[in-house]
Design a protein around this motif. Structure first.
Motif, short mmCIF file in Angstrom:
data_model
loop_
_atom_site.label_atom_id
_atom_site.label_comp_id
_atom_site.label_asym_id
_atom_site.label_seq_id
_atom_site.Cartn_x
_atom_site.Cartn_y
_atom_site.Cartn_z
N GLU A 189 -30.84 9.63 6.60
CA GLU A 189 -31.51 9.61 5.30
C GLU A 189 -31.14 10.82 4.45
O GLU A 189 -30.84 10.68 3.25
CB GLU A 189 -33.02 9.55 5.49
CG GLU A 189 -33.81 9.49 4.18
CD GLU A 189 -35.30 9.38 4.42
OE1 GLU A 189 -36.04 9.22 3.44
OE2 GLU A 189 -35.74 9.47 5.60
N SER A 195 -30.79 5.54 2.14
CA SER A 195 -32.20 5.39 1.76
C SER A 195 -32.84 4.11 2.29
O SER A 195 -34.06 4.02 2.39
CB SER A 195 -32.33 5.41 0.23
OG SER A 195 -31.54 4.38 -0.35
N ARG A 200 -31.17 1.72 8.26
CA ARG A 200 -31.33 2.80 9.25
C ARG A 200 -31.81 2.26 10.58
O ARG A 200 -31.34 2.67 11.65
CB ARG A 200 -32.30 3.87 8.72
CG ARG A 200 -31.80 4.65 7.53
CD ARG A 200 -32.58 5.96 7.39
NE ARG A 200 -34.00 5.76 7.37
CZ ARG A 200 -34.74 5.61 6.27
NH1 ARG A 200 -34.13 5.62 5.08
NH2 ARG A 200 -36.04 5.45 6.32
#
Length: 309
Positions: A189, A195, A200
């Motif tokens: 991040e 983002s 992720r």
């Protein structure tokens, strides 16, 4: 339901007679007129009786040892094996694992769009400290390099944890792995500007599969021999690169073997309470120097073949 005093009064009534209010009152008066143990007259205890009473109080009960055992268990849980202690101890150990090949991405280079990338599309940064993983083995300062070097150090600690009590192994390993994945997501991040939480989480799942695969393959190598262990290092750390220097593979395998041996020789208190000292004497570049020095047996064969004098 009658109270204890009423039941006692009823038991004192003659059987066969009807129970009336006057009979209950008379029985209650009888109970109240009875002398209590404190008011009853008794002879004073003799010296022998006093000594017997003292001996009864001073004689250790079997429950005392049981209480001591429970007390030690509670103290152990509240001390060196409490969740807070495990969290802080594993945090110190993990920081040493993560610092070996830590890197950073230049913000100016990102703004100017001057960041270099590998063939696989990984962003290349700059190592925070000078380390043999870059200088000796030529590994690039990428997320993949950092993750696999960190996992190798974590693996040495996981093997060392197997020498502790089984009741605590799961808690120690869980906290150690949690620290790794927390920082891995933070790097995605913050360092790489990723983002999207969904992306992720996808990368973290793949990273967890790699971590589990590294444990299984390295365990197999420890049992079956250095060739199998070198194959695991080649697939994970060097990404199955066919042009890898075999000296590097031999050095990492030797480093892992010697690291496990050195960690096993350390007492538990020193390992858990002195995280900054655990990897101080585990320098992979020293093993690389040893690879270039042939053993006495190999040197004898080289002399026979005329390769060395």
């Amino acid at each position: 339901m009658a109270c204890p005093s009423c039941r006692t009064a009823l038991n004192l009534l003659p059987k066969g007679r009807p129970v009336t209010k006057s009979s209950i009152v008379s029985s209650s008066r009888f109970l109240s007129s009875r002398p209590t143990p404190s008011s009853a007259t008794s002879t004073p205890p003799t010296t022998r009786q006093i000594q017997q009473q003292r001996s009864l109080h001073t004689t250790p009960s079997p429950l005392i040892s049981f209480r001591e055992i429970i007390g030690k268990r509670i103290a152990n849980l509240a001390g060196n094996q409490s969740p807070y202690f495990i969290y802080t101890a594993t945090e110190r150990l993990y920081k040493q694992c993560a610092a070996q090949a830590d890197y950073d991405i230049s913000k100016d280079a990102r703004k100017k769009k001057e960041l270099k990338e590998t063939e696989e599309g990984e962003e290349i940064g700059v190592f925070k400290i000078k380390n043999p993983w870059h200088d000796e083995f030529g590994l690039l300062p990428t997320f993949s390099t950092w993750a696999h070097v960190t996992m190798l150090h974590m693996y040495l600690l996981v093997v060392r944890l197997r020498n502790t009590e089984k009741i605590h192994q799961a808690a120690w390993q869980e906290q150690l792995v949690n620290h790794f994945f927390y920082q891995a997501e933070a790097k995605m991040e913050i360092t790489h500007n990723l983002s999207s939480r969904v992306i992720r989480q996808t990368y973290l799942k793949d990273l967890f599969v790699q971590w589990r695969g590294l444990i299984m393959s390295c365990d197999e190598g420890l049992i079956k021999g250095d060739a199998v262990l070198a194959s695991a290092v080649w697939r994970n750390l060097f990404k199955a690169n066919e042009d890898v220097d075999l000296r590097s593979l031999a050095a990492v395998v030797s480093w892992m073997r010697s690291g496990i041996k050195k960690l096993d020789a350390l007492p538990d208190e020193l390992v858990w309470n002195s995280g900054e000292m655990v990897f101080k004497n585990l320098v992979v570049s020293e093993e690389l120097r040893g690879v270039d020095v042939p053993s006495a047996v190999m040197r004898g064969e080289f002399v026979k073949e005329g390769l060395v004098r």
